[in-house]
Design an enzyme around this catalytic site. Structure first.
Site, PDB file in Angstrom:
ATOM      1  CG  ASP A 114     -51.425 -23.686   8.294  1.00  0.00           C
ATOM      2  OD1 ASP A 114     -51.900 -24.279   9.282  1.00  0.00           O
ATOM      3  OD2 ASP A 114     -51.035 -24.285   7.262  1.00  0.00           O
TER       4      ASP A 114
ATOM      5  CB  THR B 110     -47.132 -34.716  16.170  1.00  0.00           C
ATOM      6  OG1 THR B 110     -48.269 -34.858  17.044  1.00  0.00           O
ATOM      7  CG2 THR B 110     -46.424 -33.415  16.502  1.00  0.00           C
TER       8      THR B 110
ATOM      9  CB  THR C 227     -49.945 -35.119  20.903  1.00  0.00           C
ATOM     10  OG1 THR C 227     -51.251 -34.732  21.321  1.00  0.00           O
ATOM     11  CG2 THR C 227     -49.544 -36.393  21.632  1.00  0.00           C
TER      12      THR C 227
ATOM     13  CB  CYS D 216     -62.320 -60.569  44.505  1.00  0.00           C
ATOM     14  SG  CYS D 216     -63.151 -60.850  46.077  1.00  0.00           S
TER      15      CYS D 216
END
Length: 434
Positions: free
Chosen positions: A30, A86, A124, A267
């Site tokens: 990181d 992201t 993602t 319906c």
């Protein structure tokens, strides 16, 4: 196996702990040194059930470490998992800068690395990301994709608050890649998870999270709108949804969740209209429920414009009732389509093996008499005649007998509204949602 994880946020931290618990040595990476320091003290970077204990235990066993040095992490690992964020851009897209930055870092290191490396995209992402990541790595490393490295799309399906439980008990493990070697490696990573692994198209893996989370959002809003109506009517909304969710055959199932033509019948339109009107009577705004019919009408317009775009005048319609296996024509989207085409002067032939004008009665007959009064002159039980007499075939029912005329159909323009089993290939075929 040694795995490096890029991004120590929610997905990265949970993956860090669970992968180590499964026996892998895991290196977290990181750019934020405070996250790296937490992991190197045996502490998680998030608050999440079970993860603190897992990371503490596996760190003490020497299975977990973290660094800001991406070079060392990639050189020392066999697999790199990309779990960076992201977020949403001002335009509403996903911000892919961090994904592509990690791809450049990995590419830089792979230029010096001799062993095969697998990159797993867990974040993602936008459709096309897998290919773009592979392209970036190849350009920077000077090495060929699928020879020196492979890229696998592997979306995560974890909820905050139950992420560890969801990691080990997902609804599905989904993988997409054009690299068989990397697919086998990632399948090995998930050998501890007792769920079938689904190998699918890369594009499917890249858009599935959009679909999942949009549907979840839709469910929340739909339940709230119905709940507001129930409150006004003095009905217990929670009891309503308890009953609603017990129906696993239709309500909570794959039924109806198939892209295709519009809905119809006696319906769905009637009861939707009744619920929308009830909300209006209570002066309630229910924009999701109110938009359903508009969206259905748009789908009818799409089909109509597809036929117009063929620039041919002789149209054969395969299926007229609102669904196969019935002669119910009320509010059938096929009837709507035929009526509009007739209004534009098109020559129409119709095949529906369940619709016989002599047997139509009551409201069913009244409906078709109003919308297609000369139906008897247009419909036949001779499928081959409809195919022969038409330049364009509009398929709304997937009849088994279509397969007998594959050769003839292949020479026609086909507008497929149902996704026929034996899809006709070539430039003359077009599906409504595919």
């Amino acid at each position: 196996m040694v795995i490096s994880i890029f991004g120590l946020g929610y997905v990265g931290c949970v993956s860090l702990g669970c992968l180590a618990k499964d026996g892998n040595k895991v290196i977290g990476v990181d750019i934020e040194s405070n996250k790296v320091d937490l992991v190197n003290k045996g502490l998680p970077t998030i608050i999440e059930s079970e993860i603190a204990e897992i990371i503490s235990e596996k760190h003490s066993e020497g299975m977990i470490s973290a660094t800001t040095d991406y070079r060392t992490a990639v050189m020392q690992s066999d697999v790199s998992m990309v779990c960076v964020g992201t977020p949403t851009t001002e335009q509403g897209h996903l911000d892919m800068k961090s994904i592509f930055a990690v791809a450049r870092q990995i590419g830089e290191v792979l230029g010096e690395k001799e062993s095969f490396h697998t990159i797993v995209i867990r974040s993602t992402v936008q459709p096309g990301t897998n290919a773009k990541v592979g392209q970036i790595i190849a350009e920077i490393s000077g090495k060929k994709s699928n020879e020196a490295f492979g890229v696998v799309s592997n979306p995560e399906f974890m909820r905050e608050g139950s992420a560890v439980e969801d990691y080990y008990n997902p609804g599905i493990v989904l993988l997409g890649s054009d690299c068989g070697r990397s697919l086998n490696i990632v399948k090995q990573i998930y050998k501890h998870i007792d769920v079938p692994i689904e190998i699918t198209d890369i594009g499917v893996t890249e858009i599935i999270k959009y679909l999942n989370n949009t549907f979840h959002a839709l469910k929340v809003v739909f339940a709230n709108e119905v709940g507001n109506i129930c409150k006004k009517a003095g009905i217990d909304s929670h009891k309503v949804f308890d009953i609603f969710c017990r129906d696993k055959k239709l309500n909570i199932s794959a039924k109806y969740l198939r892209p295709g033509f519009a809905y119809g019948g006696s319906c769905l339109p009637k009861d939707l209209s009744a619920l929308t009107t009830l909300a209006h009577d209570y002066y309630l705004k229910c924009p999701v429920i109110s938009a359903i019919e508009e969206s259905n009408s748009i789908q009818k317009d799409i089909a109509f414009n597809m036929v117009l775009a063929t620039d041919k005048r002789k149209i054969g319609v395969i299926g007229l009732s609102f669904k196969p296996g019935t002669d119910d024509l009320r509010y059938s989207p096929s009837v709507n389509l035929v009526e509009r085409l007739l209004g534009k002067g098109y020559a129409i032939k119709i095949y529906d093996k369940h619709v016989f004008c002599s047997k139509l009665t009551g409201t069913n007959k009244a409906y078709i008499d109003k919308h297609i009064p000369h139906l008897k002159e247009l419909i036949t039980d001779n499928l081959e005649a409809v195919i022969d007499d038409s330049d364009v075939l509009v398929v709304t029912h997937d009849y088994d007998e279509l397969s007998r005329f594959g050769e003839k159909i292949s020479h026609k323009s086909v507008v497929d509204l149902v996704r026929i089993k034996e899809v006709v290939s070539g430039h003359n075929y077009e599906g409504i949602c595919w």
